[in-house]
Design a protein around this motif. Structure first.
Motif, PDB file in Angstrom:
ATOM      1  N   GLU A 106     -18.310  35.085 -86.270  1.00 38.30           N
ATOM      2  CA  GLU A 106     -18.907  33.834 -85.754  1.00 38.30           C
ATOM      3  C   GLU A 106     -19.834  34.076 -84.555  1.00 38.30           C
ATOM      4  OE1 GLU A 106     -14.668  33.635 -83.872  1.00 38.30           O
ATOM      5  OE2 GLU A 106     -15.431  34.142 -85.848  1.00 38.30           O
ATOM      6  N   ASN A 107     -19.725  35.288 -83.933  1.00 38.89           N
ATOM      7  CA  ASN A 107     -20.573  35.536 -82.763  1.00 38.89           C
ATOM      8  C   ASN A 107     -21.958  36.046 -83.123  1.00 38.89           C
ATOM      9  OD1 ASN A 107     -18.465  34.906 -81.039  1.00 38.89           O
ATOM     10  ND2 ASN A 107     -17.596  36.957 -81.348  1.00 38.89           N
ATOM     11  N   SER A 108     -22.096  36.494 -84.343  1.00 41.05           N
ATOM     12  CA  SER A 108     -23.413  37.002 -84.713  1.00 41.05           C
ATOM     13  C   SER A 108     -23.791  36.433 -86.071  1.00 41.05           C
ATOM     14  CB  SER A 108     -23.389  38.526 -84.770  1.00 41.05           C
ATOM     15  OG  SER A 108     -22.520  38.929 -85.787  1.00 41.05           O
ATOM     16  N   GLU A 109     -25.045  36.581 -86.366  1.00 37.24           N
ATOM     17  CA  GLU A 109     -25.502  36.023 -87.639  1.00 37.24           C
ATOM     18  C   GLU A 109     -26.298  37.093 -88.374  1.00 37.24           C
ATOM     19  OE1 GLU A 109     -28.329  32.525 -88.638  1.00 37.24           O
ATOM     20  OE2 GLU A 109     -27.015  31.879 -87.015  1.00 37.24           O
ATOM     21  N   PHE A 110     -25.593  37.920 -89.148  1.00 41.31           N
ATOM     22  CA  PHE A 110     -26.247  38.935 -89.968  1.00 41.31           C
ATOM     23  C   PHE A 110     -26.169  38.457 -91.416  1.00 41.31           C
ATOM     24  CE2 PHE A 110     -27.403  42.915 -87.764  1.00 41.31           C
ATOM     25  CZ  PHE A 110     -27.103  42.522 -86.473  1.00 41.31           C
TER      26      PHE A 110
END
Ligand SMILES: Cc1cc2nc3c(=O)[nH]c(=O)nc-3n(C[C@H](O)[C@H](O)[C@H](O)COP(=O)(O)OP(=O)(O)OC[C@H]3O[C@@H](n4cnc5c(N)ncnc54)[C@H](O)[C@@H]3O)c2cc1C
Length: 454
Positions: free
Chosen positions: A178-182
């Protein structure tokens, strides 16, 4: 003023794009990254095991590499092999012997000299004669004229790699939290790239809409050069697409057997090796056949190819110069014949017999519909081929365009490392690539470095 959404957009889900996305995800603090792939899955073009030679090149037995180039490829190969070994996946890699075979006094002398110069840098390398070869690869010696001088440089570090499977592993190793969007967008084709604010950010127009990004990586084979040129870079280059086909023979070899490179020949000689998908089937190839396509068997890509700068007076002049200077006319004509039914195997047989003397016409089966295209770079200013990987960058380093003929797959993690460094620098203060962690995980232990780097 527009604020771009993505930190990075990667075009192409082959082994280069996937390695880059994995490295950005694991070792940098970039938060938003989109990988865009026009096909349904990763590695379906040149990275597919049906389309390339499946070799992890390290420079030891590749007689077309001088020492300096060989050592660069060796270091890149060692990073990749660490990753590959960590997966314990039989579908991913197979460790075998890899050798280059010398036949006749001239080739034997070349290999003896290479062994003197290279062995200190490659501890797994040995020079063996006829008797030992009989044990390692009996079919290479069976039926060979006993008066012929024979030797081989044999590396115990011969890795055969399924590069599509490798791309899958990179893809699976990208963490989606949820902290990054890859994200990966399959069946999405990039149509155009528009730089904005003097190249500070890019608008990437696709069949699925527009992606705005601070940094951009084109890892889409020959299309990388087209995208570079559409944004105003790399205009001095053209592409010579060189298709490579393979033959199947059934079980003849247990490891990879290369041949000594012919003088002045830019393309590697035909070799034999067990297919990673079926080690009981020995493949021979790849052949060398220029074709006006961006992707093999994808005939619509002809129309993209004829828009490239090689289709111009300057481009044609360069191609003729390359063919003439390297005396390639006859060689190319012969390679066209290799793909023909009936006479193809007949013409190919003498080449394959240099590796396996007892091979017969009936053993050779053309692998129809298989084999990729190596996008070889032509410098239109000098009219010369530039072999190997080509990376074109925007002046700020936020746009990177990677064109990858062989050994592009072997050096995919090294390319990814280089790109990660560049992209975080381009993003500016607060962004980092944790190179220490990368080195700890993938580069040789200090003691090995002492041995290998000297
Ligand atoms: C015959 C042959 C033998 C070879 N042998 C070896 C070998 O033994 N060892 C080695 O290291 N290398 C070898 N190579 C080279 C190696 O196969 C390539 O360097 C490597 O696979 C390149 O990976 P890539 O990800 O850069 O390109 P690719 O695997 O071709 O991936 C590019 C991706 O970009 C996608 N794409 C293209 N355009 C767009 C677009 N507009 N929008 C979205 N997606 C797009 C494509 O669909 C594709 O999936 C060989 C190549 C050939 C042809």
């Amino acid at each position: 003023m527009v604020t771009p959404y993505y930190d990075a957009v990667i075009i192409g889900g082959g082994v280069t794009g996937e390695a880059t996305q994995y490295i950005l995800n694991r070792f940098t603090n970039l938060k938003r990254c989109a990988l865009i792939e026009k096909n349904r899955w990763v590695g379906e073009v040149n990275s597919s095991p049906e389309n390339n030679s499946q070799t992890s090149h390290d420079g030891s037995t590749e007689t077309n590499y001088g020492l300096a180039h060989a050592l660069k490829v060796r270091d890149a190969a060692r990073i990749l092999r660490r990753y590959v070994e960590s997966k314990k996946d039989k579908k991913l890699f197979r460790k075998t012997n890899r050798m280059v075979l010398g036949v006749g006094q001239k080739e034997v002398a070349i290999l003896e000299e290479r062994f003197r110069n290279f062995s200190q840098h490659y501890p797994g390398l040995r020079l063996v004669g006829r008797e030992e070869l009989k044990h390692i690869e009996p079919k290479v010696i069976d039926g060979r004229d006993p008066s012929e001088s024979v030797c081989a440089l044999v590396s115990s570090e011969g890795y055969a790699i399924n590069y599509q499977r490798l791309a899958e592993w990179f893809h699976m190793d990208v963490e989606y939290d949820e902290n990054s969007e890859f994200r990966t967008y399959f069946t999405t084709s990039v149509e155009n790239i528009i730089p904005h604010d003097g190249g500070d950010w890019f608008e990437v127009r696709t069949s699925r809409g527009v992606f705005s990004t601070y940094t951009l990586v084109a890892a889409c084979g020959p299309y990388s050069l087209s995208f570079a040129q559409a944004t105003g870079y790399g205009l001095e280059y053209g592409i010579l697409p060189v298709a490579g086909s393979f033959y199947s023979t059934g079980h003849f070899l247990d490891g990879k057997v290369y041949r000594v490179q012919k003088e002045n020949m830019p393309f590697a000689e035909i070799h034999g090796d067990p297919d990673i998908l079926d080690p009981k089937d020995t493949r021979f190839g790849p052949t060398t056949k220029p074709l006006p396509l961006m992707e093999r068997y994808n005939y619509g890509t002809f129309f993209d190819y004829i828009k490239t700068p090689i289709v111009s007076y300057r481009g044609l002049r360069s191609l003729i110069k390359i063919l003439r200077e390297n005396k390639l006319m006859g060689y190319v004509a012969k390679n066209f014949l290799y793909d023909a039914p009936i006479i193809g195997p007949l013409c190919f047989l003498p080449e394959a017999k240099k590796v396996i003397p007892t091979l017969r016409y009936g053993d050779l089966k053309r692998r129809r519909g298989k084999g990729g295209i190596r996008p070889q770079i032509v410098n239109l200013n000098t009219g010369k081929l530039e072999m190997g990987n080509k990376i074109i960058e925007t002046p700020r380093g936020n746009g990177i365009f990677v064109t990858t003929p062989s050994p592009g797959a072997s050096i995919c993690m090294d390319n990814g490392k280089y790109i990660a460094r560049k992209l975080v620098q381009a993003r500016g203060a607060g962004y980092y690539f944790n190179e220490e962690m990368f080195l700890k995980e993938f580069e040789p232990d200090p003691i090995e470095r002492l041995i290998f780097v000297g």
